[in-house]
Design a protein around this motif. Structure first.
Motif, PDB file in Angstrom:
ATOM      1  N   ALA A 134       0.910  -1.213   0.162  1.00 28.98           N
ATOM      2  CA  ALA A 134       0.101  -0.085   0.045  1.00 28.98           C
ATOM      3  C   ALA A 134       0.805   1.047  -0.024  1.00 28.98           C
ATOM      4  CB  ALA A 134      -0.818  -0.031   1.273  1.00 28.98           C
ATOM      5  N   LEU A 135       1.973   1.294   0.916  1.00 31.60           N
ATOM      6  CA  LEU A 135       2.914   2.447   0.886  1.00 31.60           C
ATOM      7  C   LEU A 135       3.730   2.460  -0.495  1.00 31.60           C
ATOM      8  CD1 LEU A 135       3.778   4.624   2.628  1.00 31.60           C
ATOM      9  CD2 LEU A 135       5.482   3.122   3.846  1.00 31.60           C
ATOM     10  N   PHE A 136       4.307   1.312  -0.832  1.00 31.00           N
ATOM     11  CA  PHE A 136       4.973   1.279  -2.205  1.00 31.00           C
ATOM     12  C   PHE A 136       4.336   1.828  -3.223  1.00 31.00           C
ATOM     13  CE2 PHE A 136       5.916  -0.966  -6.147  1.00 31.00           C
ATOM     14  CZ  PHE A 136       7.299  -0.876  -6.175  1.00 31.00           C
ATOM     15  N   GLY A 137       2.845   1.422  -3.330  1.00 30.42           N
ATOM     16  CA  GLY A 137       2.172   1.964  -4.296  1.00 30.42           C
ATOM     17  C   GLY A 137       2.194   3.594  -4.313  1.00 30.42           C
ATOM     18  N   SER A 138       1.971   4.233  -3.200  1.00 34.81           N
ATOM     19  CA  SER A 138       2.052   5.575  -3.022  1.00 34.81           C
ATOM     20  C   SER A 138       3.154   6.242  -3.536  1.00 34.81           C
ATOM     21  CB  SER A 138       1.600   6.087  -1.858  1.00 34.81           C
ATOM     22  OG  SER A 138       0.503   5.411  -1.260  1.00 34.81           O
ATOM     23  N   MET A 150      -0.677  14.346  -3.677  1.00 35.98           N
ATOM     24  CA  MET A 150      -2.074  14.119  -4.078  1.00 35.98           C
ATOM     25  C   MET A 150      -2.399  12.737  -4.306  1.00 35.98           C
ATOM     26  SD  MET A 150      -4.055  13.438  -7.235  1.00 35.98           S
ATOM     27  CE  MET A 150      -2.503  13.799  -8.684  1.00 35.98           C
ATOM     28  N   SER A 151      -1.632  11.938  -4.912  1.00 34.27           N
ATOM     29  CA  SER A 151      -2.019  10.424  -4.860  1.00 34.27           C
ATOM     30  C   SER A 151      -2.099   9.872  -3.630  1.00 34.27           C
ATOM     31  CB  SER A 151      -1.040   9.756  -6.126  1.00 34.27           C
ATOM     32  OG  SER A 151       0.369   9.700  -5.199  1.00 34.27           O
ATOM     33  N   THR A 152      -1.239   9.946  -2.785  1.00 31.55           N
ATOM     34  CA  THR A 152      -1.182   9.187  -1.496  1.00 31.55           C
ATOM     35  C   THR A 152      -2.382   9.559  -0.722  1.00 31.55           C
ATOM     36  OG1 THR A 152       1.170   9.263  -1.441  1.00 31.55           O
ATOM     37  CG2 THR A 152       0.215   9.244   0.749  1.00 31.55           C
ATOM     38  N   ASN A 153      -2.747  10.948  -0.700  1.00 29.63           N
ATOM     39  CA  ASN A 153      -3.704  11.312   0.243  1.00 29.63           C
ATOM     40  C   ASN A 153      -5.176  10.857  -0.461  1.00 29.63           C
ATOM     41  OD1 ASN A 153      -2.723  12.664   2.675  1.00 29.63           O
ATOM     42  ND2 ASN A 153      -1.880  14.148   1.127  1.00 29.63           N
ATOM     43  N   LEU A 154      -5.274  10.737  -1.930  1.00 30.58           N
ATOM     44  CA  LEU A 154      -6.428  10.546  -2.502  1.00 30.58           C
ATOM     45  C   LEU A 154      -6.825   9.284  -2.202  1.00 30.58           C
ATOM     46  CD1 LEU A 154      -8.437  11.892  -4.381  1.00 30.58           C
ATOM     47  CD2 LEU A 154      -7.085  11.093  -6.446  1.00 30.58           C
ATOM     48  N   PHE A 155      -5.595   8.273  -2.254  1.00 28.54           N
ATOM     49  CA  PHE A 155      -5.914   6.895  -2.277  1.00 28.54           C
ATOM     50  C   PHE A 155      -6.025   6.390  -0.502  1.00 28.54           C
ATOM     51  CE2 PHE A 155      -4.554   6.639  -6.561  1.00 28.54           C
ATOM     52  CZ  PHE A 155      -5.387   5.845  -7.124  1.00 28.54           C
ATOM     53  N   GLN A 156      -5.098   7.134   0.154  1.00 25.75           N
ATOM     54  CA  GLN A 156      -5.028   6.761   1.742  1.00 25.75           C
ATOM     55  C   GLN A 156      -6.450   6.929   2.365  1.00 25.75           C
ATOM     56  OE1 GLN A 156      -2.594   5.500   3.618  1.00 25.75           O
ATOM     57  NE2 GLN A 156      -3.542   6.001   5.440  1.00 25.75           N
ATOM     58  N   TYR A 157      -6.977   8.185   1.769  1.00 24.84           N
ATOM     59  CA  TYR A 157      -8.401   8.292   2.519  1.00 24.84           C
ATOM     60  C   TYR A 157      -9.468   8.087   1.814  1.00 24.84           C
ATOM     61  CZ  TYR A 157      -5.449  11.332   5.794  1.00 24.84           C
ATOM     62  OH  TYR A 157      -4.367  11.591   6.520  1.00 24.84           O
ATOM     63  N   ALA A 166       2.120  11.132   8.087  1.00 20.34           N
ATOM     64  CA  ALA A 166       3.306  10.596   8.524  1.00 20.34           C
ATOM     65  C   ALA A 166       3.687   9.563   7.149  1.00 20.34           C
ATOM     66  CB  ALA A 166       3.110   9.753   9.766  1.00 20.34           C
ATOM     67  N   LEU A 167       2.649   8.894   6.751  1.00 22.58           N
ATOM     68  CA  LEU A 167       2.779   7.990   5.701  1.00 22.58           C
ATOM     69  C   LEU A 167       3.211   8.630   4.434  1.00 22.58           C
ATOM     70  CD1 LEU A 167       0.006   5.301   6.406  1.00 22.58           C
ATOM     71  CD2 LEU A 167       2.251   5.156   6.741  1.00 22.58           C
ATOM     72  N   MET A 168       2.253   9.949   4.342  1.00 23.91           N
ATOM     73  CA  MET A 168       2.826  10.679   3.170  1.00 23.91           C
ATOM     74  C   MET A 168       4.109  11.124   3.065  1.00 23.91           C
ATOM     75  SD  MET A 168       1.240  14.508   2.378  1.00 23.91           S
ATOM     76  CE  MET A 168       2.399  15.151   3.510  1.00 23.91           C
ATOM     77  N   PHE A 169       4.821  11.557   4.302  1.00 24.03           N
ATOM     78  CA  PHE A 169       6.288  11.925   4.319  1.00 24.03           C
ATOM     79  C   PHE A 169       7.078  10.864   3.931  1.00 24.03           C
ATOM     80  CE2 PHE A 169       4.636  15.900   6.384  1.00 24.03           C
ATOM     81  CZ  PHE A 169       5.360  16.847   5.555  1.00 24.03           C
ATOM     82  N   VAL A 170       6.723   9.640   4.408  1.00 21.78           N
ATOM     83  CA  VAL A 170       7.484   8.460   3.967  1.00 21.78           C
ATOM     84  C   VAL A 170       7.339   8.305   2.619  1.00 21.78           C
ATOM     85  CG1 VAL A 170       7.768   6.010   4.303  1.00 21.78           C
ATOM     86  CG2 VAL A 170       7.136   7.359   6.370  1.00 21.78           C
ATOM     87  N   SER A 171       6.248   8.285   1.984  1.00 22.35           N
ATOM     88  CA  SER A 171       6.298   8.197   0.530  1.00 22.35           C
ATOM     89  C   SER A 171       7.017   9.142  -0.351  1.00 22.35           C
ATOM     90  CB  SER A 171       4.963   8.130   0.009  1.00 22.35           C
ATOM     91  OG  SER A 171       4.357   9.355   0.023  1.00 22.35           O
ATOM     92  N   LEU A 172       7.296  10.220   0.196  1.00 18.86           N
ATOM     93  CA  LEU A 172       8.195  11.318  -0.352  1.00 18.86           C
ATOM     94  C   LEU A 172       9.667  10.890  -0.493  1.00 18.86           C
ATOM     95  CD1 LEU A 172       6.428  14.519   1.008  1.00 18.86           C
ATOM     96  CD2 LEU A 172       6.177  13.625  -1.400  1.00 18.86           C
TER      97      LEU A 172
END
Length: 246
Positions: free
Chosen positions: A22-26, A62-69, A105-111
């Motif tokens: 899930a995190l890898f996809g972001s 954008m993509s992380t938050n769109l799919f995460q939420y 937190a997960l968003m910053f990891v994906s960056l």
């Protein structure tokens, strides 16, 4: 309240960590775009590489938050645990806050992959002050996309939320000018982008990392999108609560 929110955030992060894909996809799409377009074409130009990296960070936000939420909330609503938690005396506030904290937190990891690619494979550069400004700007531009995801997640079933998130993220990225640097997009994109949430967010990021001027019009449009999406997210939450608990 704070303790409960942090507890909810902790368990949201643990739950996501159990499914690393899930995190890898972001992180995959912006990282792949960096390697495919930024590194070979503008990687040796410090100015273009810096603004292109800011665009890819915006894409990832954008993509992380769109799919995460969007997808995550819709998935949670389908589980029996969700209605139980929403009936507890603490109310929705701590869980809502915890979900947002975990998402950030997960968003910053994906960056991280995007930043590493920019650091080691391009000439992109920022001053320490610009880096801090950009970090703060990243949190600011995440807000409308968090609200967009929540609006999708609380208003649609899981299968529909996945489709809508997939249909939105690429057009928003292209029409917002995230695939090119400042002034390099086709004319109709340049005209439309400042009035889209992605275009307004990208322009804030470009201004943070370069000499690109702050655009009052795109900032106002981004603020308008944030208010509108916030209203839709609250409406979707109350509608879902009314349907399931009345």
């Amino acid at each position: 309240m704070t303790s409960l929110a942090l507890t909810h955030a902790k368990f949201q992060i643990i739950e996501t960590a159990r499914i690393p894909i899930a995190l890898f996809g972001s992180a995959f799409f912006p990282s792949a775009a960096m390697l495919a377009f930024v590194v070979p074409f503008v990687g040796d130009n410090a100015e273009y590489a810096t603004t292109a990296t800011a665009s890819m960070i915006t894409f990832s936000v954008m993509s992380t938050n769109l799919f995460q939420y969007g997808v995550g909330v819709a998935e949670d609503r389908a589980q029996p645990w969700d209605p139980y938690v929403r009936t507890l005396p603490a109310g929705a506030g701590p869980r809502f806050a915890g979900r947002i904290l975990a998402g950030l937190a997960l968003m910053f990891v994906s960056l991280i992959p995007v930043i590493l690619i920019a650091t080691f494979l391009t000439e992109a550069t920022v001053t320490p002050a610009a880096f801090l400004i950009t970090a703060a700007t990243t949190v600011v531009i995440a807000i409308p996309f968090i609200l967009m995801g929540l609006a999708i997640g609380y208003s649609m079933p899981q299968k529909a939320a996945i489709v809508v998130a997939q249909l939105l993220f690429f057009p928003l990225a292209f029409l917002g000018g995230l695939m090119t640097g400042p002034g390099l997009a086709p004319g109709f994109v340049e005209n439309l982008a400042p009035y889209l949430p992605t275009g307004g967010a990208a322009r804030l990021m470009w201004a943070g990392v370069s000499d690109f001027p702050y655009d009052a019009g795109s900032i106002a449009a981004l603020a308008g999108w944030t208010i509108a999406l916030g209203w839709v997210a609250v409406w979707a939450y109350r509608r879902d609560e009314g349907r399931r608990f009345s």
